[in-house]
Design an enzyme around this catalytic site. Structure first.
Site, mmCIF file in Angstrom:
data_model
loop_
_atom_site.group_PDB
_atom_site.id
_atom_site.type_symbol
_atom_site.label_atom_id
_atom_site.label_comp_id
_atom_site.label_asym_id
_atom_site.label_seq_id
_atom_site.Cartn_x
_atom_site.Cartn_y
_atom_site.Cartn_z
ATOM 1 N N ASP A 157 -11.195 2.732 4.110
ATOM 2 C CA ASP A 157 -11.357 1.276 4.077
ATOM 3 C C ASP A 157 -12.847 0.919 4.096
ATOM 4 O OD1 ASP A 157 -10.011 -1.089 3.837
ATOM 5 O OD2 ASP A 157 -9.613 -1.358 5.972
ATOM 6 N N LYS A 180 0.840 -1.209 0.000
ATOM 7 C CA LYS A 180 0.000 0.000 0.000
ATOM 8 C C LYS A 180 0.875 1.259 0.000
ATOM 9 C CE LYS A 180 -3.821 -2.552 2.010
ATOM 10 N NZ LYS A 180 -4.528 -3.047 3.202
ATOM 11 N N GLN A 198 -4.748 -1.665 9.537
ATOM 12 C CA GLN A 198 -4.658 -3.001 8.932
ATOM 13 C C GLN A 198 -5.221 -4.066 9.878
ATOM 14 O OE1 GLN A 198 -3.422 -3.608 5.677
ATOM 15 N NE2 GLN A 198 -4.292 -5.613 6.070
#
Ligand code: NDP
Length: 292
Positions: free
Chosen positions: A116, A49, A93
Protein backbone atom coordinates in the site's frame (compact mmCIF):
# COMPACT_ATOMS: atom_id res chain seq x y z
CA UNK A 1 -14.30 16.39 -23.75
CA UNK A 2 -12.73 12.94 -23.43
CA UNK A 3 -13.70 10.61 -20.64
CA UNK A 4 -10.73 8.83 -19.02
CA UNK A 5 -12.09 5.31 -18.65
CA UNK A 6 -10.55 3.87 -15.48
CA UNK A 7 -12.42 0.59 -15.86
CA UNK A 8 -10.93 0.01 -19.29
CA UNK A 9 -7.39 1.03 -18.33
CA UNK A 10 -7.52 -1.06 -15.13
CA UNK A 11 -8.83 -4.06 -17.10
CA UNK A 12 -5.84 -3.79 -19.48
CA UNK A 13 -3.44 -3.69 -16.52
CA UNK A 14 -5.17 -6.64 -14.84
CA UNK A 15 -4.95 -8.68 -18.08
CA UNK A 16 -1.19 -7.92 -18.24
CA UNK A 17 -0.75 -9.02 -14.61
CA UNK A 18 -2.81 -12.17 -15.16
CA UNK A 19 -0.54 -13.16 -18.06
CA UNK A 20 2.52 -12.44 -15.91
CA UNK A 21 1.27 -14.47 -12.94
CA UNK A 22 0.33 -17.38 -15.22
CA UNK A 23 4.04 -17.66 -16.09
CA UNK A 24 5.04 -18.10 -12.44
CA UNK A 25 5.76 -21.75 -11.65
CA UNK A 26 5.13 -22.96 -8.11
CA UNK A 27 3.90 -20.70 -5.33
CA UNK A 28 1.90 -17.71 -6.55
CA UNK A 29 2.05 -14.21 -5.04
CA UNK A 30 0.03 -13.88 -1.83
CA UNK A 31 -1.66 -10.76 -0.49
CA UNK A 32 -2.84 -10.47 3.13
CA UNK A 33 -5.88 -8.20 3.39
CA UNK A 34 -6.63 -7.06 6.92
CA UNK A 35 -9.99 -5.41 7.56
CA UNK A 36 -10.82 -4.34 11.10
CA UNK A 37 -14.56 -3.94 11.72
CA UNK A 38 -17.47 -3.65 9.31
CA UNK A 39 -17.29 -0.17 7.78
CA UNK A 40 -19.51 -0.65 4.67
CA UNK A 41 -17.10 1.08 2.25
CA UNK A 42 -14.19 -1.00 3.61
CA UNK A 43 -16.21 -4.21 3.21
CA UNK A 44 -16.82 -3.40 -0.45
CA UNK A 45 -13.18 -2.33 -1.11
CA UNK A 46 -11.72 -5.48 0.48
CA UNK A 47 -14.20 -7.72 -1.37
CA UNK A 48 -13.18 -6.07 -4.65
CA UNK A 49 -9.48 -6.53 -3.84
CA UNK A 50 -10.10 -10.20 -3.00
CA UNK A 51 -12.00 -10.82 -6.25
CA UNK A 52 -9.42 -9.05 -8.40
CA UNK A 53 -6.63 -11.07 -6.74
CA UNK A 54 -8.46 -14.29 -7.63
CA UNK A 55 -8.97 -13.11 -11.21
CA UNK A 56 -5.22 -12.53 -11.62
CA UNK A 57 -4.13 -15.71 -9.81
CA UNK A 58 -2.83 -13.94 -6.70
CA UNK A 59 -3.85 -15.81 -3.57
CA UNK A 60 -5.41 -13.62 -0.94
CA UNK A 61 -5.62 -14.15 2.76
CA UNK A 62 -8.44 -12.07 4.25
CA UNK A 63 -8.07 -11.48 7.98
CA UNK A 64 -10.99 -9.93 9.87
CA UNK A 65 -10.03 -8.94 13.41
CA UNK A 66 -12.90 -7.68 15.61
CA UNK A 67 -13.51 -3.93 15.76
CA UNK A 68 -12.43 -4.08 19.43
CA UNK A 69 -8.91 -5.30 18.63
CA UNK A 70 -6.31 -3.33 20.58
CA UNK A 71 -3.49 -1.44 18.94
CA UNK A 72 -0.98 -3.88 20.46
CA UNK A 73 -2.87 -6.91 19.14
CA UNK A 74 -2.96 -5.42 15.64
CA UNK A 75 0.77 -4.71 15.80
CA UNK A 76 1.31 -8.36 16.83
CA UNK A 77 -0.77 -9.50 13.84
CA UNK A 78 1.35 -7.34 11.49
CA UNK A 79 4.51 -8.81 13.01
CA UNK A 80 3.23 -12.35 12.34
CA UNK A 81 2.44 -11.45 8.71
CA UNK A 82 5.83 -9.75 8.32
CA UNK A 83 7.51 -12.97 9.48
CA UNK A 84 5.40 -15.29 7.31
CA UNK A 85 7.42 -16.26 4.23
CA UNK A 86 4.27 -17.21 2.31
CA UNK A 87 2.89 -13.65 2.51
CA UNK A 88 4.29 -11.22 -0.09
CA UNK A 89 2.11 -8.16 0.49
CA UNK A 90 0.15 -6.77 3.43
CA UNK A 91 -2.68 -4.24 3.23
CA UNK A 92 -4.52 -2.95 6.29
CA UNK A 93 -7.70 -1.26 5.08
CA UNK A 94 -8.25 2.31 6.21
CA UNK A 95 -10.15 3.70 8.11
CA UNK A 96 -9.25 1.79 11.26
CA UNK A 97 -11.12 2.12 14.60
CA UNK A 98 -10.29 4.99 16.96
CA UNK A 99 -8.09 2.97 19.33
CA UNK A 100 -5.68 2.20 16.46
CA UNK A 101 -2.88 4.57 15.48
CA UNK A 102 -3.11 4.11 11.68
CA UNK A 103 0.22 5.66 10.83
CA UNK A 104 1.97 3.40 13.37
CA UNK A 105 0.33 0.40 11.68
CA UNK A 106 1.47 1.58 8.23
CA UNK A 107 5.00 2.02 9.61
CA UNK A 108 5.05 -1.45 11.17
CA UNK A 109 4.53 -3.29 7.89
CA UNK A 110 7.88 -4.56 6.58
CA UNK A 111 8.98 -2.21 3.75
CA UNK A 112 9.26 -5.14 1.33
CA UNK A 113 5.64 -6.17 2.03
CA UNK A 114 4.21 -2.65 2.20
CA UNK A 115 2.23 -2.91 -1.04
CA UNK A 116 0.00 0.00 0.00
CA UNK A 117 3.16 2.13 0.06
CA UNK A 118 2.19 4.12 3.16
CA UNK A 119 5.14 3.22 5.39
CA UNK A 120 7.98 5.66 6.04
CA UNK A 121 10.48 3.85 3.81
CA UNK A 122 8.26 3.67 0.74
CA UNK A 123 6.94 7.23 1.07
CA UNK A 124 10.55 8.36 1.46
CA UNK A 125 11.52 6.55 -1.72
CA UNK A 126 8.83 8.51 -3.60
CA UNK A 127 10.41 11.74 -2.32
CA UNK A 128 13.81 10.47 -3.52
CA UNK A 129 12.55 9.50 -7.02
CA UNK A 130 13.65 5.94 -6.12
CA UNK A 131 11.64 3.38 -8.07
CA UNK A 132 12.69 0.33 -6.05
CA UNK A 133 9.90 0.86 -3.49
CA UNK A 134 6.11 0.68 -3.59
CA UNK A 135 4.12 3.74 -4.58
CA UNK A 136 0.81 3.99 -2.74
CA UNK A 137 -1.96 2.63 -4.88
CA UNK A 138 -4.29 5.58 -5.51
CA UNK A 139 -1.51 8.05 -6.41
CA UNK A 140 0.19 5.39 -8.55
CA UNK A 141 -3.16 4.71 -10.23
CA UNK A 142 -3.62 8.41 -11.01
CA UNK A 143 -0.18 8.58 -12.66
CA UNK A 144 -0.92 5.41 -14.64
CA UNK A 145 -4.28 6.85 -15.79
CA UNK A 146 -2.55 10.03 -16.95
CA UNK A 147 0.23 8.11 -18.72
CA UNK A 148 -2.16 5.73 -20.47
CA UNK A 149 -4.39 8.59 -21.61
CA UNK A 150 -1.38 10.48 -23.03
CA UNK A 151 -1.26 13.34 -20.52
CA UNK A 152 2.34 14.39 -19.95
CA UNK A 153 2.65 16.65 -16.87
CA UNK A 154 5.93 18.20 -18.04
CA UNK A 155 5.86 21.94 -17.36
CA UNK A 156 2.15 21.89 -16.59
CA UNK A 157 0.59 23.47 -13.52
CA UNK A 158 -0.76 20.58 -11.48
CA UNK A 159 -3.05 21.62 -8.62
CA UNK A 160 -3.73 18.97 -5.99
CA UNK A 161 -6.76 19.55 -3.77
CA UNK A 162 -6.11 17.73 -0.49
CA UNK A 163 -2.94 16.91 1.47
CA UNK A 164 -3.70 13.48 2.95
CA UNK A 165 -1.02 10.85 3.41
CA UNK A 166 -3.00 8.42 1.26
CA UNK A 167 -3.65 10.63 -1.77
CA UNK A 168 -2.78 14.34 -1.78
CA UNK A 169 0.83 14.37 -0.57
CA UNK A 170 2.11 11.35 -2.49
CA UNK A 171 0.40 12.29 -5.77
CA UNK A 172 1.91 15.77 -5.48
CA UNK A 173 5.38 14.22 -5.02
CA UNK A 174 4.85 11.93 -8.01
CA UNK A 175 3.73 14.79 -10.24
CA UNK A 176 6.86 16.68 -9.17
CA UNK A 177 9.32 13.84 -9.82
CA UNK A 178 12.16 14.43 -12.26
CA UNK A 179 11.15 11.71 -14.70
CA UNK A 180 9.26 11.12 -17.93
CA UNK A 181 5.55 11.84 -17.60
CA UNK A 182 6.05 13.93 -14.44
CA UNK A 183 8.05 17.21 -14.12
CA UNK A 184 4.89 19.13 -13.21
CA UNK A 185 4.80 22.48 -11.42
CA UNK A 186 2.79 21.51 -8.37
CA UNK A 187 0.56 23.44 -5.98
CA UNK A 188 -1.10 21.65 -3.04
CA UNK A 189 -4.28 23.09 -1.50
CA UNK A 190 -6.06 22.16 1.73
CA UNK A 191 -8.72 23.42 4.11
CA UNK A 192 -6.62 26.43 5.16
CA UNK A 193 -5.88 27.58 1.60
CA UNK A 194 -7.13 31.10 0.85
CA UNK A 195 -9.13 31.83 -2.29
CA UNK A 196 -9.15 28.27 -3.54
CA UNK A 197 -10.98 28.99 -6.83
CA UNK A 198 -8.26 31.48 -7.87
CA UNK A 199 -5.69 28.68 -7.53
CA UNK A 200 -7.71 25.84 -9.03
CA UNK A 201 -8.52 28.04 -12.05
CA UNK A 202 -4.79 28.10 -12.85
CA UNK A 203 -4.60 24.31 -13.08
CA UNK A 204 -3.74 22.62 -16.34
CA UNK A 205 -4.30 19.40 -14.42
CA UNK A 206 -6.57 19.44 -11.37
CA UNK A 207 -6.52 16.48 -8.99
CA UNK A 208 -9.39 16.65 -6.48
CA UNK A 209 -9.03 14.51 -3.34
CA UNK A 210 -10.91 16.18 -0.51
CA UNK A 211 -13.89 13.97 0.24
CA UNK A 212 -16.53 16.69 -0.29
CA UNK A 213 -19.36 15.71 -2.65
CA UNK A 214 -19.37 17.73 -5.90
CA UNK A 215 -17.26 20.47 -4.31
CA UNK A 216 -15.42 21.51 -7.48
CA UNK A 217 -17.76 23.57 -9.63
CA UNK A 218 -17.39 25.01 -13.14
CA UNK A 219 -16.19 28.42 -11.89
CA UNK A 220 -13.17 26.67 -10.30
CA UNK A 221 -11.90 25.04 -13.49
CA UNK A 222 -9.93 26.46 -16.42
CA UNK A 223 -11.44 25.58 -19.81
CA UNK A 224 -9.41 22.78 -21.39
CA UNK A 225 -8.08 21.44 -18.08
CA UNK A 226 -7.57 17.75 -17.31
CA UNK A 227 -9.57 16.87 -14.18
CA UNK A 228 -8.88 13.81 -12.06
CA UNK A 229 -11.66 13.21 -9.54
CA UNK A 230 -10.43 10.99 -6.71
CA UNK A 231 -13.41 11.51 -4.41
CA UNK A 232 -15.78 8.69 -3.58
CA UNK A 233 -18.72 10.09 -1.63
CA UNK A 234 -21.98 8.36 -0.77
CA UNK A 235 -24.94 10.72 -0.97
CA UNK A 236 -28.46 9.66 0.04
CA UNK A 237 -30.65 8.72 -2.93
CA UNK A 238 -34.04 7.16 -2.23
CA UNK A 239 -34.38 6.06 -5.87
CA UNK A 240 -31.46 3.60 -5.46
CA UNK A 241 -31.84 0.14 -3.95
CA UNK A 242 -28.81 0.80 -1.76
CA UNK A 243 -30.32 4.12 -0.61
CA UNK A 244 -27.29 6.08 -1.86
CA UNK A 245 -25.37 6.98 -4.99
CA UNK A 246 -21.67 7.58 -5.46
CA UNK A 247 -20.43 11.01 -6.49
CA UNK A 248 -16.96 12.45 -6.76
CA UNK A 249 -15.44 15.66 -5.42
CA UNK A 250 -16.20 17.30 -8.77
CA UNK A 251 -19.62 18.44 -9.99
CA UNK A 252 -19.37 16.28 -13.09
CA UNK A 253 -22.42 17.59 -14.99
CA UNK A 254 -21.23 21.20 -15.07
CA UNK A 255 -17.45 20.69 -15.04
CA UNK A 256 -17.11 17.95 -17.67
CA UNK A 257 -18.19 20.09 -20.67
CA UNK A 258 -15.29 22.45 -19.89
CA UNK A 259 -12.54 19.87 -19.64
CA UNK A 260 -10.28 18.32 -22.24
CA UNK A 261 -10.25 15.10 -20.18
CA UNK A 262 -11.99 14.02 -16.97
CA UNK A 263 -12.39 10.86 -14.89
CA UNK A 264 -15.91 9.73 -13.96
CA UNK A 265 -17.02 8.54 -10.51
CA UNK A 266 -17.45 5.63 -10.33
CA UNK A 267 -15.23 4.14 -13.03
CA UNK A 268 -12.25 6.51 -12.88
CA UNK A 269 -9.57 6.40 -10.20
CA UNK A 270 -11.27 3.70 -8.07
CA UNK A 271 -10.57 0.69 -10.34
CA UNK A 272 -6.97 1.89 -10.80
CA UNK A 273 -6.35 1.80 -7.05
CA UNK A 274 -7.16 -1.91 -7.00
CA UNK A 275 -5.14 -2.62 -10.14
CA UNK A 276 -2.05 -0.87 -8.72
CA UNK A 277 -2.35 -2.88 -5.50
CA UNK A 278 -2.19 -6.01 -7.61
CA UNK A 279 0.81 -4.67 -9.53
CA UNK A 280 2.61 -3.89 -6.26
CA UNK A 281 1.85 -7.39 -4.92
CA UNK A 282 3.40 -9.03 -7.97
CA UNK A 283 6.39 -6.68 -7.61
CA UNK A 284 6.73 -7.64 -3.91
CA UNK A 285 6.67 -11.33 -4.87
CA UNK A 286 9.40 -10.75 -7.44
CA UNK A 287 11.60 -8.75 -5.10
CA UNK A 288 11.11 -11.01 -2.09
CA UNK A 289 10.64 -9.61 1.39
CA UNK A 290 14.23 -8.41 1.60
CA UNK A 291 13.60 -4.94 0.09
CA UNK A 292 14.37 -2.16 2.51
P1 NDP B 1 -8.85 13.02 3.90
O1 NDP B 1 -10.09 13.36 4.62
O2 NDP B 1 -7.78 12.26 4.59
O3 NDP B 1 -8.18 14.39 3.38
C1 NDP B 1 -8.95 15.37 2.79
C2 NDP B 1 -8.09 16.55 2.42
O4 NDP B 1 -8.92 17.54 1.81
C3 NDP B 1 -7.41 17.21 3.61
O5 NDP B 1 -6.10 17.57 3.27
C4 NDP B 1 -8.27 18.46 3.86
O6 NDP B 1 -7.55 19.56 4.35
C5 NDP B 1 -8.75 18.78 2.47
N1 NDP B 1 -10.03 19.49 2.49
C6 NDP B 1 -11.16 19.12 3.11
N2 NDP B 1 -12.11 20.03 2.91
C7 NDP B 1 -11.58 21.01 2.17
C8 NDP B 1 -12.05 22.24 1.66
N3 NDP B 1 -13.31 22.64 1.87
N4 NDP B 1 -11.21 22.99 0.93
C9 NDP B 1 -9.95 22.60 0.69
N5 NDP B 1 -9.43 21.44 1.16
C10 NDP B 1 -10.23 20.67 1.90
O7 NDP B 1 -9.30 12.30 2.57
P2 NDP B 1 -8.53 11.28 1.59
O8 NDP B 1 -7.39 11.94 0.94
O9 NDP B 1 -8.32 9.99 2.27
O10 NDP B 1 -9.69 11.05 0.52
C11 NDP B 1 -10.19 12.09 -0.28
C12 NDP B 1 -11.31 11.54 -1.15
O11 NDP B 1 -10.79 10.55 -2.00
C13 NDP B 1 -12.44 10.86 -0.36
O12 NDP B 1 -13.66 11.08 -1.03
C14 NDP B 1 -12.09 9.40 -0.44
O13 NDP B 1 -13.22 8.55 -0.34
C15 NDP B 1 -11.50 9.33 -1.80
N6 NDP B 1 -10.55 8.23 -2.00
C16 NDP B 1 -10.69 7.53 -3.15
C17 NDP B 1 -9.84 6.50 -3.43
C18 NDP B 1 -9.98 5.80 -4.73
O14 NDP B 1 -9.53 4.69 -4.86
N7 NDP B 1 -10.61 6.43 -5.73
C19 NDP B 1 -8.80 6.08 -2.49
C20 NDP B 1 -8.66 6.95 -1.34
C21 NDP B 1 -9.54 7.98 -1.11
P3 NDP B 1 -6.84 19.55 5.81
O15 NDP B 1 -5.61 18.71 5.64
O16 NDP B 1 -6.52 20.96 6.04
O17 NDP B 1 -7.83 18.96 6.76
Amino acid sequence: MELIDGNKIAAALIAELKAEVAQIAGRKPCLALVRVGDDPASVSYVTKKEKTSAEIGISSNVILPPVTISHGELIALIDRLNADPTVDGILVQSPMPKQIDEVAIFRRIAPGKDVDGLGTMNLGKVAQDDETGFVSCTPAGIMELLARSSTDLKGKHVVVLGRSLIVGKPVALLALQKKAGANGTVTICHSQTRDLPAITRQADVLIAAIGRPEFVTADMVKPGAVVIDVGINRVPDASKKSGYRLVGDVHFATVSPLCSQITPVPGGVGPMTVAMLMKNTVKAFRLGASTD
